[in-house]
Design an enzyme around this catalytic site. Structure first.
Site, PDB file in Angstrom:
ATOM      1  N   ASP A 265       0.831  -1.219   0.000  1.00 60.55           N
ATOM      2  CA  ASP A 265       0.000   0.000   0.000  1.00 60.55           C
ATOM      3  C   ASP A 265       0.866   1.271   0.000  1.00 60.55           C
ATOM      4  OD1 ASP A 265      -2.691   0.345  -0.101  1.00 60.55           O
ATOM      5  OD2 ASP A 265      -3.070  -0.053   2.014  1.00 60.55           O
TER       6      ASP A 265
ATOM      7  N   GLU B 195      -5.135   7.564  -0.137  1.00 60.90           N
ATOM      8  CA  GLU B 195      -5.648   6.888   1.051  1.00 60.90           C
ATOM      9  C   GLU B 195      -4.671   6.899   2.238  1.00 60.90           C
ATOM     10  OE1 GLU B 195      -7.089   2.910   0.345  1.00 60.90           O
ATOM     11  OE2 GLU B 195      -8.286   3.006   2.174  1.00 60.90           O
TER      12      GLU B 195
ATOM     13  N   ASP C 156      -6.098   5.479  -5.019  1.00 60.61           N
ATOM     14  CA  ASP C 156      -6.172   4.360  -4.072  1.00 60.61           C
ATOM     15  C   ASP C 156      -5.015   3.434  -4.435  1.00 60.61           C
ATOM     16  OD1 ASP C 156      -6.743   2.343  -2.326  1.00 60.61           O
ATOM     17  OD2 ASP C 156      -8.899   2.372  -2.695  1.00 60.61           O
TER      18      ASP C 156
ATOM     19  N   ILE D 192      -3.819   0.618  -3.182  1.00 58.05           N
ATOM     20  CA  ILE D 192      -4.332  -0.753  -3.362  1.00 58.05           C
ATOM     21  C   ILE D 192      -5.798  -0.723  -2.960  1.00 58.05           C
ATOM     22  CG2 ILE D 192      -4.322  -3.176  -2.665  1.00 58.05           C
ATOM     23  CD1 ILE D 192      -1.450  -3.109  -2.232  1.00 58.05           C
ATOM     24  N   ASP D 193      -6.656  -0.793  -3.945  1.00 54.10           N
ATOM     25  CA  ASP D 193      -8.081  -0.876  -3.665  1.00 54.10           C
ATOM     26  C   ASP D 193      -8.413  -2.362  -3.593  1.00 54.10           C
ATOM     27  OD1 ASP D 193     -10.714  -0.029  -3.353  1.00 54.10           O
ATOM     28  OD2 ASP D 193     -11.116  -0.301  -5.486  1.00 54.10           O
TER      29      ASP D 193
ATOM     30  N   THR E 127      -7.960  -4.263  -0.439  1.00 54.49           N
ATOM     31  CA  THR E 127      -6.849  -4.820   0.352  1.00 54.49           C
ATOM     32  C   THR E 127      -7.153  -6.261   0.782  1.00 54.49           C
ATOM     33  OG1 THR E 127      -7.818  -3.536   2.119  1.00 54.49           O
ATOM     34  CG2 THR E 127      -5.778  -2.733   1.238  1.00 54.49           C
TER      35      THR E 127
ATOM     36  N   ASP F 217     -12.170   5.564  -3.966  1.00 57.77           N
ATOM     37  CA  ASP F 217     -12.754   4.249  -4.238  1.00 57.77           C
ATOM     38  C   ASP F 217     -13.629   4.254  -5.482  1.00 57.77           C
ATOM     39  OD1 ASP F 217     -11.710   2.487  -2.308  1.00 57.77           O
ATOM     40  OD2 ASP F 217     -12.950   3.422  -0.754  1.00 57.77           O
TER      41      ASP F 217
END
Ligand SMILES: Nc1ncnc2c1ncn2[C@@H]1O[C@H](COP(=O)(O)OS(=O)(=O)O)[C@@H](OP(=O)(O)O)[C@H]1O
Ligand SMILES: [Mg+2]
Length: 404
Positions: free
Chosen positions: A101, A126, A189, A191-192, A194, A341
């Site tokens: 991330d 994020e 984002d 890593i959308d 997770t 998101d």
């Protein structure tokens, strides 16, 4: 008159995209009325700045965003591969997603800022570096810095000296912007999905650009999404290959290519008009969306196919190429949707001919800062099916409320 015309047109061609929006509006409203008599020009004024934005070019921003997301995806793939090869005990450890991330955010932030120099670089993302700056995180930070440096070096075209831990922390913290309705803001984002990442399933690196509160470009890197689409957009033999890069720029359509760099193919949403022939996507995690409500809506629409549950904005990508017709998302009461998101996914779908709205039928408003603050849920489908879907959603929401 000739001077006015040529100066205005030159302004349209050469100045920075944001300036061009303002300039075009200024140009059309100031000079176009005076040009009315020159019929051969047939210049039509845009109705508003969204129309003006639709004739803008964000080519350089898009190329840089694609590069940044592809490199971040490479970093995430490396971490996920190591995670999946590790033993069961370390799989319950959440640290790989933490490393990926932060690493992904540092790579994207660093590339955007380096390759698109601007006095007002703004990134709404994020993560922030608060936890990473703590004494106990030193080892994690060193792992992240090593990964970031390896990833940037793997590009080959990067001629950068090695980043220090402090450079990485600074790049992560560039993502603290509040966004808003003025100027340009990148929305990331890193890593959308997770949870999908940890399971070895779907996740995405999602990057959008807001200009005056509107999403003007979006890139979705989906490292685990199969290239083969049910709508047959990819002609050559891709069989079991995974790794898709979706990208869209306002007014120019949505394209998909393989993450390792195949020729882009234009994609379109499904043209299914009958709800009963549709299939629908929803969150994999029941904690993220009310599966009982979507099942009620699907029943009302006589949808025969079972829900397709996948993590992250990979759902928007899959829908944009016609793998399914509908996406429904109804978070539990009190959850506030974040702009990162949905920003990239939203333009990827709309440029492919789809519609994204909240449960009241309003378009999503990305101009209010880090949150969307919308009504109840998010629904996505093609333009023909949206009125039918919206009606079923609203009836179901009423029935659900009255049964409480
Ligand atoms: N309680 C709750 N309700 C609704 N949504 C939530 C909730 N918690 C998290 N999130 C956000 O959901 C993002 C994951 O996307 P999806 O929900 O589409 O995918 S899935 O649930 O993983 O299948 C996920 O993105 P990441 O945090 O980037 O993974 C969150 O932003
Ligand atoms: Mg997310």
């Amino acid at each position: 008159m000739a001077i006015i015309l040529s100066t205005a047109l030159l302004g349209c061609i050469y100045v920075h995209p944001l300036t061009r929006i303002l300039y075009l509006d200024h140009y059309y409203y100031t000079y176009a009325p005076k040009l009315k008599s020159i019929s051969s020009l047939s210049l039509k004024p845009p109705r508003n700045s969204v129309r003006a934005a639709s004739i803008m070019s964000y080519d350089k921003e898009l190329a840089t965003a694609k590069k940044a997301c592809s490199l971040a995806a490479r970093l995430c793939q490396k971490v996920q591969r190591a995670l999946l090869q590790s033993d069961v005990q370390s799989k319950s450890d959440k640290s790989p997603v933490t490393v990926a991330d932060y690493g992904s955010q540092a790579v994207v932030s660093f590339i955007l800022e380096k390759e698109l120099p601007s006095r007002s670089f703004s990134l709404v993302a994020e993560e922030d570096s608060g936890d990473l700056r703590k004494e106990e995180s030193q080892e994690t930070l060193q792992r992240i810095t090593k990964l970031v440096n390896e990833t940037l070096a793997s590009d080959g075209t990067e001629n950068v000296s090695l980043l220090s831990d402090e450079d990485v922390l600074t790049a992560i913290d560039s993502g603290k912007s509040e966004g808003g309705s003025f100027g340009q803001h990148w929305v990331l984002d890193p890593i959308d999905g997770t949870k999908g990442f940890l399971r070895g399933d779907q996740y995405a690196i999602a990057l959008g650009l807001l200009d005056e509160g509107k999403v003007v470009l979006g890139v979705l890197a989906c490292p685990n999404l199969p290239l083969q689409t049910s709508a047959g957009h990819v002609q050559h033999n891709v069989q079991d290959k995974v790794g898709c890069l979706f990208f869209a720029q306002v007014g120019t359509g949505t394209y998909m290519q393989s993450l390792d760099g195949s020729q882009p193919t234009k994609v379109d949403v499904s043209s299914t008009e009958n709800a009963e022939d549709a299939s629908f996507f929803e969150s994999f995690e029941a904690a993220h969306s009310l599966h009982d409500l979507t099942s009620m809506i699907a029943k009302k629409l006589s949808i025969k196919a079972p829900p397709v549950r996948i993590d992250s904005q990979a759902k928007y990508g899959a829908l944009s190429r016609g793998d399914g017709t509908i996406y429904m998302r109804f978070p539990h009461r009190g959850y506030r949707e974040k702009i990162w998101d949905h920003a990239a996914g939203c333009i990827v779908v709309t440029e492919a001919g789809g519609v994204v709205s909240d449960a009241a039928g309003n378009p999503l408003d990305f101009s209010r800062g880090r949150y969307l603050d919308l009504d109840t849920g998010i629904i996505v489908t093609n333009q023909k099916l949206m009125p039918t879907l919206l009606k079923a959603v609203q009836e179901s929401l009423k029935e659900k409320a009255s049964s409480l």
